[in-house]
Design a protein around this motif. Structure first.
Motif, PDB file in Angstrom:
ATOM      1  N   LEU A   1      32.738  36.523  30.193  1.00 13.36           N
ATOM      2  CA  LEU A   1      33.012  37.279  29.231  1.00 13.36           C
ATOM      3  C   LEU A   1      31.923  37.588  28.124  1.00 13.36           C
ATOM      4  O   LEU A   1      31.502  38.808  27.315  1.00 13.36           O
TER       5      LEU A   1
ATOM      6  N   LEU B   1      40.705  35.665  25.690  1.00 17.57           N
ATOM      7  CA  LEU B   1      39.585  34.974  25.966  1.00 17.57           C
ATOM      8  C   LEU B   1      38.387  36.232  25.836  1.00 17.57           C
ATOM      9  O   LEU B   1      37.306  35.874  26.029  1.00 17.57           O
ATOM     10  N   GLY B   2      38.919  37.275  25.614  1.00 20.15           N
ATOM     11  CA  GLY B   2      37.728  38.230  25.281  1.00 20.15           C
ATOM     12  C   GLY B   2      37.934  39.489  26.302  1.00 20.15           C
ATOM     13  O   GLY B   2      37.001  40.540  26.257  1.00 20.15           O
ATOM     14  N   SER B   3      38.761  39.518  27.282  1.00 15.67           N
ATOM     15  CA  SER B   3      38.692  40.696  28.025  1.00 15.67           C
ATOM     16  C   SER B   3      39.383  41.876  27.498  1.00 15.67           C
ATOM     17  O   SER B   3      40.475  41.697  26.717  1.00 15.67           O
ATOM     18  N   ASN B   4      39.152  43.083  28.129  1.00 15.99           N
ATOM     19  CA  ASN B   4      39.807  44.169  27.718  1.00 15.99           C
ATOM     20  C   ASN B   4      40.996  44.484  28.939  1.00 15.99           C
ATOM     21  O   ASN B   4      40.877  43.808  29.961  1.00 15.99           O
TER      22      ASN B   4
ATOM     23  N   GLU C   1      41.042  40.900  21.425  1.00 10.92           N
ATOM     24  CA  GLU C   1      39.692  40.420  22.477  1.00 10.92           C
ATOM     25  C   GLU C   1      38.607  40.234  21.819  1.00 10.92           C
ATOM     26  O   GLU C   1      37.841  39.806  21.902  1.00 10.92           O
TER      27      GLU C   1
ATOM     28  N   TRP D   1      45.644  30.755  35.389  1.00 13.78           N
ATOM     29  CA  TRP D   1      45.691  31.936  36.414  1.00 13.78           C
ATOM     30  C   TRP D   1      45.900  31.281  37.947  1.00 13.78           C
ATOM     31  O   TRP D   1      44.969  30.509  38.254  1.00 13.78           O
TER      32      TRP D   1
ATOM     33  N   ALA E   1      43.961  36.237  29.237  1.00 12.23           N
ATOM     34  CA  ALA E   1      42.687  37.110  29.454  1.00 12.23           C
ATOM     35  C   ALA E   1      42.110  37.696  28.156  1.00 12.23           C
ATOM     36  O   ALA E   1      41.101  37.774  27.885  1.00 12.23           O
ATOM     37  N   LEU E   2      43.055  38.521  27.585  1.00 12.14           N
ATOM     38  CA  LEU E   2      42.641  39.239  26.248  1.00 12.14           C
ATOM     39  C   LEU E   2      42.263  38.363  25.326  1.00 12.14           C
ATOM     40  O   LEU E   2      41.285  38.386  24.627  1.00 12.14           O
TER      41      LEU E   2
ATOM     42  N   TYR F   1      36.045  31.871  32.688  1.00 14.27           N
ATOM     43  CA  TYR F   1      36.247  33.212  32.565  1.00 14.27           C
ATOM     44  C   TYR F   1      35.875  33.588  30.907  1.00 14.27           C
ATOM     45  O   TYR F   1      35.188  34.757  30.889  1.00 14.27           O
TER      46      TYR F   1
ATOM     47  N   LYS G   1      39.753  45.299  32.543  1.00 17.55           N
ATOM     48  CA  LYS G   1      39.424  43.960  33.191  1.00 17.55           C
ATOM     49  C   LYS G   1      40.415  43.174  33.478  1.00 17.55           C
ATOM     50  O   LYS G   1      40.648  42.559  34.394  1.00 17.55           O
TER      51      LYS G   1
END
Ligand SMILES: Nc1ncnc2c1ncn2[C@@H]1O[C@H](COP(=O)(O)OP(=O)(O)O)[C@@H](O)[C@H]1O
Ligand SMILES: [Mg+2]
Lengths: 277, 351
Positions: free
Chosen positions: B102, A180-183, B73, B87, A177-178, B98, A186
């Motif tokens: 973003l 792909l740009g998530s903080n 990120e 996921w 997730a990180l 996803y 999130k």
């Protein structure tokens, strides 16, 4: 093949038999007895105990539900924040501090909270020092004080369960997730909480059940009127020797908990079913 | 697309040197494959470039810009995880969407891009499934789709084929190469499979104990291995360790009747002769094969039928009776046959 399985089943059954026996003697028998007594009025079966219970304690039933719900909400918020923090950061001090209440008996916790939350108690002293406001109300005999006491005692259990679940989630799910740009915030919302949902549910149900059934803490902290159902039950027995109404109040608590459990079980079934095929 | 440069990356875990002075360049639009045995630091290198490793030393540049301290990120570098890391609670569609969400694309753009990537990877129709409802090969493609749909500056692939069947692996190797060329993706491809790396890469780096031992184009790595480790790691090899000797200031080593000159920097007490099982030929003892530079003799002591070839174990006629080498040949011999082994000068490496 078939006989082998049967033998195995029998053996398995024998293994859990002691546990079943204990469950029967300590749990199922008293439960059935309590239900029976709650319907017993002057030697006859009837609804009188319930009518009386609702007439005398309607306010306390609502109050109990309110305190329990408020506790669950606060515990949820606190445990989310602390479990999330400890999932990402290794802060030993916090890691030890949050567990502290786990090792302290409820009685002492109750007393400590009374001192801490009193009008001239530690909390108000600190707030006065920080804000300069001197006339602060004591929370020790207010519903908010009771809720805070519950939250402090019960959060460690919830954090323990939720943090365990968070830590069991493979880092790669978080990193993906990180990546792909998530903080981080999130990631908690999008990845950690959904994947740990069954454990979060367990933690919240546990908090709910322990709050609604606690006697010691509402005896020591919070207002004396209205009060929580276990306290009422105790008074019913101690002062009036009225087992009928006491058991009726007990059964009402049971029904509330069972209602919640049904909801929880339904959730678990759909969750499992959703994950499977 | 972009260029990646790393300079002197170091990462120690206690005594383990996961990265030990790693410097490399990945040119724009090319594929650099990093090969090395398990534990050599490949994943750590990849995770460093993605921003997940707190380096002890070194710098990473993306298009000339220092990104060493930029959080993961904010790098726009996509990573393909060895375990896919799809996921499980999200559908395929939401997994792929996803990164796009973003990046604040609107609904239609997201749908359009997902359609494009699913078509590109030939996995249409899986949008509503959960990852657990997919085969390994499908999961692999979804993970790849999720990584490339955001149009990253760099694509990092951690052993992308290692969890697939041997058969699918070969086919997907071609597909990844074609995809990388079509999209001109700057790619770092990590694998422990040397054949996979040589066949797919523009450049290959060999890693061992956190160090890059050699970096070059695939032919160069194959034909001019710089160290014993590289020579041994690439191809199916024979490594014979022997004691050499010095005569008139020149170092030599013998294998049976064969006398080989060793390079001046070798340790004469421990000379390694390396050649590949596929790059030698064998013939009956009394025959010669023209065009070969070296010959030593031996006896067939083992034989395996490989389908298209035989694989022989040959015991070398040497003062050391334990020296055995592996030779692949399409000629049919029997165990006990006395044979000669023929080699070409540039196919024998001495370290
Ligand atoms: N988080 C970590 N903590 C401790 N040791 C690690 C960690 N990550 C990697 N290592 C060690 O660093 C070395 C390189 O690991 P890795 O980069 O995963 O190698 P590879 O991907 O080539 O198999 C290994 O010895 C591994 O045990
Ligand atoms: Mg690895």
């Amino acid at each position: 093949m078939g006989t082998y399985e049967n033998k195995n089943n029998l053996f398995g059954f024998l293994l859990i038999l002691p546990a079943l026996a204990v469950l029967g003697v300590l749990y199922i028998y008293p439960l059935i007895r309590a239900i029976y007594i709650s319907f017993l009025w002057k030697g006859q079966l009837g609804l009188e105990n319930y009518t009386k219970a609702f007439a005398l304690y309607r306010k306390d039933i609502v109050y109990t539900l309110g305190i329990t719900a408020a506790t669950v909400i606060i515990v949820f918020a606190v445990s989310m924040v602390i479990a999330s923090y400890l999932r990402f950061k290794n802060w030993k001090f916090l890691d030890y501090m949050y567990r502290l209440p786990l090792f302290i008996p409820f009685l002492i916790v109750g007393h400590a909270m009374r001192v801490f939350l009193a009008q001239h108690g530690v909390m108000n002293m600190i707030i006065s020092r920080l804000t300069g406001i001197h006339r602060l109300p004591g929370l020790a005999s207010q519903w908010l004080g009771l809720t805070l006491a519950f939250a402090w005692v019960l959060s460690p259990f919830a954090i323990l369960i939720i943090l365990g679940a968070f830590k069991a989630i493979d880092d790669s799910y978080v990193e993906a997730a990180l990546n792909l740009g998530s903080n981080k915030f999130k990631v908690i919302i999008d990845v950690l909480i959904p994947l740990a949902r069954p454990s979060i549910m367990v933690a919240l149900v546990l908090t709910f059940v322990r709050t609604i059934s606690s006697l010691t803490i509402p005896l020591m902290v919070g207002p004396s009127k209205p009060t929580m159902l276990p306290v009422d039950m105790m008074f019913r027995v101690n002062y009036y020797n009225d087992w009928g109404v006491a058991n009726a109040l007990g059964v009402i608590s049971y029904v509330i908990v069972i209602g919640l459990s049904m909801y929880y079980l339904r959730f678990m079934v759909t969750e499992r079913g959703g994950l499977k095929h | 697309m972009a260029t990646v440069v790393t300079k002197g990356l170091k990462k120690f875990y206690g005594d383990v040197h996961a990265l030990d002075d790693v410097s490399l360049d990945i040119e724009e639009g090319t594929l650099l494959a990093v090969i090395g045995p398990s534990g050599s630091g490949k994943t750590t290198l990849l995770r460093s470039i993605a921003g997940f490793v707190k380096l002890d030393a070194g710098k990473i540049y993306l298009d000339g810009e220092d990104i060493t301290h930029v959080p993961p990120e904010k790098r726009n570098i996509s990573m393909f995880f060895q375990n896919y890391a799809l996921w499980p609670h999200m559908t395929v569609y939401n997994n792929i969407a996803y990164g796009l969400r973003l990046r604040k694309y609107n609904k239609n753009e997201i749908a359009e891009k997902i359609r494009w990537v699913l078509q590109l990877l030939d996995i249409e129709g899986l949008e509503d499934r959960k990852p657990s409802q997919l085969s390994g090969g499908q999961q692999q493609r979804i993970a790849l789709a999720r990584a490339i749909v955001v149009e990253p500056k760099v694509l990092l692939l951690d052993e992308p084929l290692s969890n697939l069947d041997a058969k699918i692996r070969l086919r997907i190797r071609f597909e990844i190469k074609a995809l990388q060329q079509k999209l001109r993706l700057t790619t770092l491809y990590v694998t422990h499979d040397q054949e996979e790396a040589l066949s797919i890469a523009d450049k290959v780096a060999i890693m061992h104990n956190g160090k890059i031992l050699q970096i070059g184009d695939p032919q160069e790595i194959y034909t001019k291995p710089a160290t014993l480790f590289v020579a041994d790691f690439v191809g199916t090899n024979n490594v014979i360790e022997k004691k050499g000797y010095v005569r008139d200031g020149v170092k030599f080593v013998n294998l049976g009747k064969l006398v080989l000159q060793a390079p001046p920097n070798v340790d004469v007490n421990k000379v390694n002769i390396v050649f590949r099982a596929d790059e030698v030929e064998i013939e009956r003892r009394n025959e010669e094969i023209p065009g070969y530079d070296y010959r030593f003799d031996g006896t067939i002591s083992g034989k395996l039928y490989m389908g298209f070839k035989f694989r022989y174990e040959v015991t070398v006629d040497d003062e050391n009776k334990d020296i055995k080498v592996i030779v692949n040949s399409d000629k049919d011999f029997s165990i006990g046959d006395k044979i000669g082994v023929f080699l070409k000068k540039d196919k024998v490496f001495i370290f």
